[in-house]
Design a protein around this motif. Sequence first.
Motif, PDB file in Angstrom:
ATOM      1  N   VAL A 201      29.454  31.268  23.428  1.00 24.79           N
ATOM      2  CA  VAL A 201      29.995  32.420  24.156  1.00 24.79           C
ATOM      3  C   VAL A 201      29.274  33.666  23.640  1.00 24.79           C
ATOM      4  CG1 VAL A 201      32.060  33.698  24.796  1.00 24.79           C
ATOM      5  CG2 VAL A 201      32.211  31.241  24.302  1.00 24.79           C
ATOM      6  N   LEU A 202      28.612  34.386  24.535  1.00 23.32           N
ATOM      7  CA  LEU A 202      27.796  35.535  24.121  1.00 23.32           C
ATOM      8  C   LEU A 202      28.456  36.883  24.359  1.00 23.32           C
ATOM      9  CD1 LEU A 202      24.239  34.453  25.347  1.00 23.32           C
ATOM     10  CD2 LEU A 202      25.259  34.170  23.077  1.00 23.32           C
ATOM     11  N   CYS A 203      29.418  36.958  25.263  1.00 18.02           N
ATOM     12  CA  CYS A 203      29.990  38.260  25.602  1.00 18.02           C
ATOM     13  C   CYS A 203      31.392  38.099  26.171  1.00 18.02           C
ATOM     14  CB  CYS A 203      29.100  39.000  26.613  1.00 18.02           C
ATOM     15  SG  CYS A 203      28.701  38.017  28.084  1.00 18.02           S
ATOM     16  N   MET A 204      32.194  39.150  26.025  1.00 21.37           N
ATOM     17  CA  MET A 204      33.541  39.204  26.591  1.00 21.37           C
ATOM     18  C   MET A 204      33.856  40.624  27.043  1.00 21.37           C
ATOM     19  SD  MET A 204      36.129  36.780  24.369  1.00 21.37           S
ATOM     20  CE  MET A 204      35.953  37.734  22.868  1.00 21.37           C
ATOM     21  N   ALA A 205      34.832  40.725  27.936  1.00 20.84           N
ATOM     22  CA  ALA A 205      35.318  42.030  28.386  1.00 20.84           C
ATOM     23  C   ALA A 205      36.766  41.878  28.810  1.00 20.84           C
ATOM     24  CB  ALA A 205      34.484  42.561  29.553  1.00 20.84           C
ATOM     25  N   ILE A 206      37.557  42.942  28.660  1.00 16.43           N
ATOM     26  CA  ILE A 206      38.959  42.933  29.063  1.00 16.43           C
ATOM     27  C   ILE A 206      39.211  44.142  29.953  1.00 16.43           C
ATOM     28  CG2 ILE A 206      39.799  44.222  27.041  1.00 16.43           C
ATOM     29  CD1 ILE A 206      42.262  42.314  27.105  1.00 16.43           C
ATOM     30  N   SER A 207      40.003  43.959  31.016  1.00 15.46           N
ATOM     31  CA  SER A 207      40.266  45.056  31.954  1.00 15.46           C
ATOM     32  C   SER A 207      41.133  46.119  31.281  1.00 15.46           C
ATOM     33  CB  SER A 207      40.940  44.531  33.218  1.00 15.46           C
ATOM     34  OG  SER A 207      42.164  43.895  32.902  1.00 15.46           O
ATOM     35  N   SER A 208      41.047  47.344  31.786  1.00 18.07           N
ATOM     36  CA  SER A 208      41.740  48.463  31.144  1.00 18.07           C
ATOM     37  C   SER A 208      43.254  48.355  31.245  1.00 18.07           C
ATOM     38  CB  SER A 208      41.274  49.789  31.752  1.00 18.07           C
ATOM     39  OG  SER A 208      41.443  49.789  33.156  1.00 18.07           O
ATOM     40  N   ASP A 209      43.779  47.523  32.158  1.00 18.51           N
ATOM     41  CA  ASP A 209      45.224  47.301  32.219  1.00 18.51           C
ATOM     42  C   ASP A 209      45.648  46.081  31.417  1.00 18.51           C
ATOM     43  OD1 ASP A 209      44.184  45.284  33.770  1.00 18.51           O
ATOM     44  OD2 ASP A 209      45.331  45.777  35.584  1.00 18.51           O
ATOM     45  N   GLY A 210      44.686  45.437  30.759  1.00 19.58           N
ATOM     46  CA  GLY A 210      44.998  44.290  29.922  1.00 19.58           C
ATOM     47  C   GLY A 210      45.357  43.029  30.678  1.00 19.58           C
ATOM     48  N   LYS A 211      45.048  42.966  31.964  1.00 16.86           N
ATOM     49  CA  LYS A 211      45.448  41.809  32.769  1.00 16.86           C
ATOM     50  C   LYS A 211      44.429  40.684  32.718  1.00 16.86           C
ATOM     51  CE  LYS A 211      47.089  40.578  37.406  1.00 16.86           C
ATOM     52  NZ  LYS A 211      47.395  41.081  38.766  1.00 16.86           N
ATOM     53  N   TYR A 212      43.145  41.023  32.807  1.00 21.13           N
ATOM     54  CA  TYR A 212      42.100  40.008  32.900  1.00 21.13           C
ATOM     55  C   TYR A 212      41.178  40.042  31.689  1.00 21.13           C
ATOM     56  CZ  TYR A 212      43.391  39.806  37.869  1.00 21.13           C
ATOM     57  OH  TYR A 212      44.073  39.682  39.047  1.00 21.13           O
ATOM     58  N   LEU A 213      40.767  38.838  31.277  1.00 21.51           N
ATOM     59  CA  LEU A 213      39.753  38.673  30.248  1.00 21.51           C
ATOM     60  C   LEU A 213      38.592  37.901  30.864  1.00 21.51           C
ATOM     61  CD1 LEU A 213      38.915  38.743  27.155  1.00 21.51           C
ATOM     62  CD2 LEU A 213      39.878  36.431  27.045  1.00 21.51           C
ATOM     63  N   ALA A 214      37.367  38.377  30.652  1.00 24.03           N
ATOM     64  CA  ALA A 214      36.181  37.696  31.159  1.00 24.03           C
ATOM     65  C   ALA A 214      35.313  37.287  29.978  1.00 24.03           C
ATOM     66  CB  ALA A 214      35.393  38.608  32.098  1.00 24.03           C
ATOM     67  N   SER A 215      34.733  36.106  30.048  1.00 23.62           N
ATOM     68  CA  SER A 215      33.842  35.613  28.984  1.00 23.62           C
ATOM     69  C   SER A 215      32.621  34.954  29.614  1.00 23.62           C
ATOM     70  CB  SER A 215      34.588  34.623  28.084  1.00 23.62           C
ATOM     71  OG  SER A 215      35.123  33.546  28.837  1.00 23.62           O
ATOM     72  N   GLY A 216      31.463  35.186  28.991  1.00 25.97           N
ATOM     73  CA  GLY A 216      30.211  34.630  29.514  1.00 25.97           C
ATOM     74  C   GLY A 216      29.493  33.824  28.451  1.00 25.97           C
ATOM     75  N   ASP A 217      28.764  32.777  28.861  1.00 24.98           N
ATOM     76  CA  ASP A 217      28.134  31.879  27.879  1.00 24.98           C
ATOM     77  C   ASP A 217      26.680  31.586  28.226  1.00 24.98           C
ATOM     78  OD1 ASP A 217      28.144  30.015  29.958  1.00 24.98           O
ATOM     79  OD2 ASP A 217      29.847  28.885  29.181  1.00 24.98           O
ATOM     80  N   GLU A 226      43.689  34.899  32.401  1.00 24.36           N
ATOM     81  CA  GLU A 226      44.813  35.829  32.321  1.00 24.36           C
ATOM     82  C   GLU A 226      44.999  36.157  30.843  1.00 24.36           C
ATOM     83  OE1 GLU A 226      49.330  36.274  34.040  1.00 24.36           O
ATOM     84  OE2 GLU A 226      48.676  34.323  33.306  1.00 24.36           O
ATOM     85  N   ALA A 227      44.850  37.420  30.494  1.00 28.07           N
ATOM     86  CA  ALA A 227      44.790  37.794  29.082  1.00 28.07           C
ATOM     87  C   ALA A 227      46.091  37.499  28.337  1.00 28.07           C
ATOM     88  CB  ALA A 227      44.445  39.277  28.951  1.00 28.07           C
TER      89      ALA A 227
END
Length: 474
Positions: A201-217, A226-227
Amino acid sequence: MSATAGARKRGKPASGAAAGAGAGKRRRKADSAGDRGKSKGGGKMNEEISSDSESESLAPRKPEEEEEELEETAQEKKLRLAKLYLEQLRQQEEEKAEARAFEEDQVAGRLKEDVLEQKGRLQKSVAKEIQAPASADIRVLRGHQLSITCLVITPDDSAIFSAAKDCTIIKWSMESGRKLHVIPRAKKGAEGKPPGHSSHVLCMAISSDGKYLASGDRSKLILIWEAQSCQHLYTFTGHRDAVSGLAFRRGTHQLYSTSHDRSVKVWNVAENSYVETLFGHQDAVAALDALSRECCVTAGGRDGTVRVWKIPEESQLVFYGHQGSIDCIHLINEEHMVSGADDGSVALWGLSKKRPLALQREAHGLRGEPGLEQPFWISSVAALLNTDLVATGSHSSCVRLWQCGDGFRQLDLLCDIPLVGFINSLKFSSSGDFLVAGVGQEHRLGRWWRIKEARNSVCIIPLRRVPVPPAAGS
């Protein structure tokens, strides 16, 4: 002539009733004379009494007499109360005017900050207040088997997500430091198994409302979670090489991604949809960041450029300044950013200038034998949003905190925080109370070196603030 008349004529006293009458007259005259004498004497006595009364007037008066004199009329009382009431009204109006002036100053200050923030020029001065933490104050969270590659903090600062080369994602409690959830590694080709990553896993991001988490590999996949529950929602495919950078646009569910395939893609996570692809980099893109505006910034790796992508216009701005591969980038505000490269330099940029506003070479010093020294690579950068505080990481056994000078035209070293290993990721909390570092034995993008004494861990570094006393004469 009678005897009596003759006697009066000769002046002899008369006898009988006439004599008694004459004697009565004489007594009345004597009495009147005595009265006159008494009146005269009484006049003298009155004068003496008046003198005594004057001396008595100088003596203290009785309380009853003072109360009688202090008594006021109804008209005087009304006048006095009216004056008191008017004085109270005047004081109240003065207090209200002071409160209004104070509120107006506060509102004006907030409005000024809002305008500067919208323009991307807000720079709160906090760096000078930061006190270097002691090594004993740093909390170490261990759970990954291999080097940490990336991490994010939830918007409310309650949890941390970390990912590593062991293909796992761990959600940590900020308060207790315990694991809240673990997303395990997924086996390749395993159908029906719990979803997860099967490569680094090289990167992650979370939405400003804390609802979604994204991860890339490295397997070209972007997984959406769902965070709160860490439940898998979607999988985005489309990149043709490793996904190296992810960022949500603040206030939205628009997701930007970049890859070693040299492209930047735009996604709508809420609608589970792909939007568009942007091209321009000449080499593998190493990192990406975004804020509220509909644009993102990327670090172009070995093509030596930093690019600002204007999504609606489908245009880009190209910046040059580093001599080596630009491996990390972070936005300080909407108009300024910081980047780091493997030539050891850290640069401050403004969107109105194509060259760095400030460039700090050999930011973490040199390594190697005398005559063969090489600068320590800059493997991570972070900035506390809308402030003058910047952090950089390398494998020089420390994290460094920097202060951006006025106009972002200078970079001054504040302190070193000892940490052994590759600092592959740095993130400030939203409150600025702590800094989180992802530490590994290896660099997140390769295995050029291995630091055996390092621990693969998440380190929480408290940032205590000590107000700086005003300068003399200010």
